[in-house]
Design an enzyme around this catalytic site. Structure first.
Site, PDB file in Angstrom:
ATOM      1  N   GLY A 298     -34.289 -50.864  16.815  1.00  0.00           N
ATOM      2  CA  GLY A 298     -34.193 -49.508  16.296  1.00  0.00           C
ATOM      3  C   GLY A 298     -34.800 -48.493  17.244  1.00  0.00           C
ATOM      4  O   GLY A 298     -35.336 -48.827  18.299  1.00  0.00           O
ATOM      5  N   SER A 413     -45.319 -46.635   8.550  1.00  0.00           N
ATOM      6  CA  SER A 413     -45.048 -45.968   7.278  1.00  0.00           C
ATOM      7  C   SER A 413     -44.577 -44.535   7.539  1.00  0.00           C
ATOM      8  O   SER A 413     -44.209 -44.182   8.657  1.00  0.00           O
ATOM      9  CB  SER A 413     -46.293 -45.995   6.389  1.00  0.00           C
ATOM     10  OG  SER A 413     -45.974 -45.544   5.081  1.00  0.00           O
ATOM     11  N   LYS A 416     -43.417 -39.528   3.743  1.00  0.00           N
ATOM     12  CA  LYS A 416     -42.723 -39.488   2.449  1.00  0.00           C
ATOM     13  C   LYS A 416     -43.392 -40.392   1.417  1.00  0.00           C
ATOM     14  O   LYS A 416     -43.046 -40.348   0.231  1.00  0.00           O
ATOM     15  CB  LYS A 416     -41.258 -39.874   2.638  1.00  0.00           C
ATOM     16  CG  LYS A 416     -40.471 -38.832   3.440  1.00  0.00           C
ATOM     17  CD  LYS A 416     -39.077 -39.273   3.728  1.00  0.00           C
ATOM     18  CE  LYS A 416     -38.300 -38.168   4.442  1.00  0.00           C
ATOM     19  NZ  LYS A 416     -38.895 -37.769   5.734  1.00  0.00           N
ATOM     20  N   LYS A 428     -42.046 -47.248   0.445  1.00  0.00           N
ATOM     21  CA  LYS A 428     -42.958 -47.321   1.581  1.00  0.00           C
ATOM     22  C   LYS A 428     -44.410 -47.239   1.119  1.00  0.00           C
ATOM     23  O   LYS A 428     -45.310 -47.826   1.741  1.00  0.00           O
ATOM     24  CB  LYS A 428     -42.663 -46.212   2.585  1.00  0.00           C
ATOM     25  CG  LYS A 428     -41.333 -46.356   3.309  1.00  0.00           C
ATOM     26  CD  LYS A 428     -41.256 -47.649   4.119  1.00  0.00           C
ATOM     27  CE  LYS A 428     -42.061 -47.597   5.388  1.00  0.00           C
ATOM     28  NZ  LYS A 428     -41.898 -48.823   6.205  1.00  0.00           N
ATOM     29  N   LEU A 456     -38.110 -37.230  16.067  1.00  0.00           N
ATOM     30  CA  LEU A 456     -36.916 -36.652  16.681  1.00  0.00           C
ATOM     31  C   LEU A 456     -36.034 -37.729  17.283  1.00  0.00           C
ATOM     32  O   LEU A 456     -36.523 -38.649  17.940  1.00  0.00           O
ATOM     33  CB  LEU A 456     -37.330 -35.667  17.786  1.00  0.00           C
ATOM     34  CG  LEU A 456     -38.015 -34.375  17.337  1.00  0.00           C
ATOM     35  CD1 LEU A 456     -38.468 -33.596  18.563  1.00  0.00           C
ATOM     36  CD2 LEU A 456     -37.079 -33.516  16.498  1.00  0.00           C
TER      37      LEU A 456
END
Length: 618
Positions: A298, A413, A416, A428, A456
């Protein structure tokens, strides 16, 4: 040492220095006695040469003057020459003092000899450096001259980075770049020159300077946020191409270079100082350790892999559910870190059996858990998948890490998780609670979480979508004109994870001091401008309303969490409430059973039982 002696250039350098040292010693006598050396002193000259010349060459060798190449002589080499020359002169003077008490010896000869040795030996090195490096008056005119393809460069920033880029251009005359001036806001530097290039004025003067230029280079790696935005606006007014040198995190693996010059990017406009790593602290817990990274293919996981590789782990395990992502990052790793054994595991963290097998086979000492679902609206529509991946997956990894006696476990984490208003944040938060439980269960293991804002260009960020919309000439869609978020770059996120792993003792949640949040609409406008367009004129901005589970403002700290400063100026630690692991596992089992029913409302209500501060969006 053997490599130096075997180098054929070493013997040339040694011979040249022997000649220069002999010449300096003879000139010292000639100058002292005004060209008429008395017979007794001439005998001293002849008797001293077999001692003086070898002694000075030995001192040159000890101080590393034969390790480098004369064409790359630097200030450090000149300093070493000064030390070597001074040391040899002191030894000569002390020897004559002890053996002859300076009877019939001229003291000033050895002072003059010191000066001549430094000037001759240093001068030949400087001359060779100048010959190969060139300057603006010689190589630019006589080697190449003014060519039509040569780009005239204006450099903003007359500090360290600007000087380094300017020096590299001087040393590489074949580069089709001709610096014509520098810009700096420091009034003390006004009117001065660096390497012969004048400082023409302030940033606000760019549009008024008379010197012609084709491109602008922003050579201030530390400038960010509003200051960078102001510089970019001034550059845009000229209508010229403008680029920048890398930021601080991009310079970790190399120096400022002409090759590293790039376009200004959105992360350069973030209004926050960049974090700095305590590299030695990180190296101590990663070097010669077996490191496993989940979600390795990722956006955050892959950057984490790249940065971990710099600290020389014993072995590196890449765990990912995406075949394509795993293949790509594994290939990159094997090429970039050929000296590190790489293991790839195509594993779904929801599968306890395959996860356990990967841990048993690899036996990690350090685990970075970056695998997670991140898209808020998608998880609102499929809450059961969020529960399976973010909660069950984390529990499987925590259990596997404990069973295989991992030393450290770092959970990635999100902000949110603070007073969550969506399934993603709530799941989470449960993952954080799982990690917090472990501190009391295994004294030798350090389990912790790292919480930060939006990243970003990550897969869950809105920025890539904005970029696609701009490239297609479509309106940029923003949910609300006042929606704000904390932002950081992907490299910064990876650095925070690494630093937390070094600082954590168990049970903590680390957060980055991210400055003030930014409005999404402002970032959208910045991105449009960086694409060479004007917002609301070339590309409209449309407000489409908040999505399911989305908040106007995000937080990094929730009520009841104690915030404590750390030794790192940009990292804070939260000590939350302790959780009973057995009780939490019972609740999670109930939640998993509910997830099997695919009843979205029931799943959210069960989540709220575990995370009371979770606000359900129905």
């Amino acid at each position: 040492m053997k490599d130096i002696i075997r180098n054929r250039n070493f013997y040339f350098m040694l011979f040249a220095d022997a000649v220069l040292v002999t010449l300096a010693y003879g000139l010292a006598y000639l100058v002292r006695f005004e060209g008429n050396i008395p017979l007794q002193n001439l005998e001293h000259l002849k008797a001293g040469l077999p001692f003086v010349v070898p002694l000075k060459l030995v001192c040159f060798f000890i101080f590393g003057l034969y390790r480098g190449m004369w064409r790359y002589t630097s200030l450090a080499d000149i300093r070493n020459l000064l030390k070597a020359t001074a040391s040899s002169s002191i030894i000569i003077i002390l020897t004559i003092l002890l053996l002859y008490h300076f009877q019939n010896y001229s003291r000033s000869v050895y002072i003059i000899d010191f000066v001549f040795t430094f000037l001759l030996v240093g001068g030949i090195r400087a001359a060779i450096r100048m010959f190969f490096a060139g300057d603006y008056s010689f190589p630019r005119v006589f080697k190449r001259g003014r060519e039509s393809s040569t780009r005239r460069l204006l450099i903003i920033g007359a500090g360290g980075a600007g000087e380094k880029v300017l020096r590299e251009i001087v040393e590489r005359p074949l580069i089709d770049i001709e610096p014509v001036g520098l810009i700096d806001d420091d009034p003390v530097k006004r009117g001065k020159t660096i390497h012969g290039i004048p400082i023409l004025g302030r940033t606000d003067d760019i549009g008024r300077i008379k010197t012609e230029f084709d491109e602008i280079l922003i050579a201030i790696p530390s400038v960010r946020g509003e200051a960078m935005r102001r510089i970019v606006d001034r550059c845009k007014e000229t209508g010229k191409t403008f680029r920048t040198v890398p930021g601080i995190w991009e310079l970790i693996e190399g120096r400022v270079s002409v090759k590293s010059i790039r376009k200004v990017r959105l992360e350069d406009l973030l209004d926050r100082d960049e974090i700095h790593l305590d590299e030695e602290e990180i190296r101590q817990y990663i070097r010669n350790k077996r490191v496993l990274i989940t979600g390795a293919g990722g956006s955050i996981g892959s950057e984490l892999v790249r940065q971990v590789g710099r600290f020389q782990p014993q072995a590196l395990a890449l765990l990912d559910f995406s075949e394509a992502n795993l293949f790509q990052i594994e290939g990159e790793c094997r090429q970039r870190f050929s000296f590190i054994p790489i293991s790839g595991f195509l594993v779904d963290v929801k599968d306890r059996k395959s996860t356990g097998r990967a841990f048993r086979e690899f036996g990690p000492d350090v685990v970075f858990h970056a695998a997670a679902y991140k898209n808020v609206p998608m998880q609102e529509l499929h809450p059961w998948e969020a529960v399976f991946n973010n909660i069950l997956g984390t529990r499987n990894l925590v259990d596997a890490a404990l069973e295989n006696q991992a030393e450290r476990f770092v959970l990635v984490s999100t902000d949110k998780a603070v007073r969550p208003s969506n399934v993603m944040g709530a799941t989470k938060r449960v993952a954080e609670m799982l990690v917090e439980c472990i501190n009391g269960d295994a004294a030798s293991a350090h389990f912790m979480a790292v919480r930060f804002g939006n990243v970003l260009w990550s897969s869950g960020s809105a920025i890539p979508m904005f970029q696609k919309q701009i490239s297609r000439g479509m309106p940029v869609t923003v949910t609300h004109p006042e929606i704000t978020r904390y932002f950081m770059s992907i490299p910064e996120a990876a650095q925070l994870i690494l630093q937390a792993g070094a600082m954590g003792r168990g049970g903590e949640i680390f957060i980055l001091d991210m400055g003030r949040p930014m409005r999404i609409v402002d970032l959208a406008r910045d991105l449009i401008r960086l694409s060479g367009l004007e917002p609301d004129r070339d590309i409209p901005i449309q407000f489409i309303g908040l999505r399911p589970g989305e908040k106007l403002y995000e937080e990094l700290i929730t009520e009841g969490e104690g915030i404590v400063a750390t030794e790192h100026e940009k990292i804070l630690v939260l000590c939350g409430k302790s959780n009973n692991r057995n009780f939490l596992n019972i609740k999670i089992d109930e939640l998993l059973a509910m997830a099997d029913s695919y009843d979205a409302v029931a799943i959210k209500k069960k989540l709220q039982e575990i995370v009371p501060e979770y606000t359900i969006q129905l």
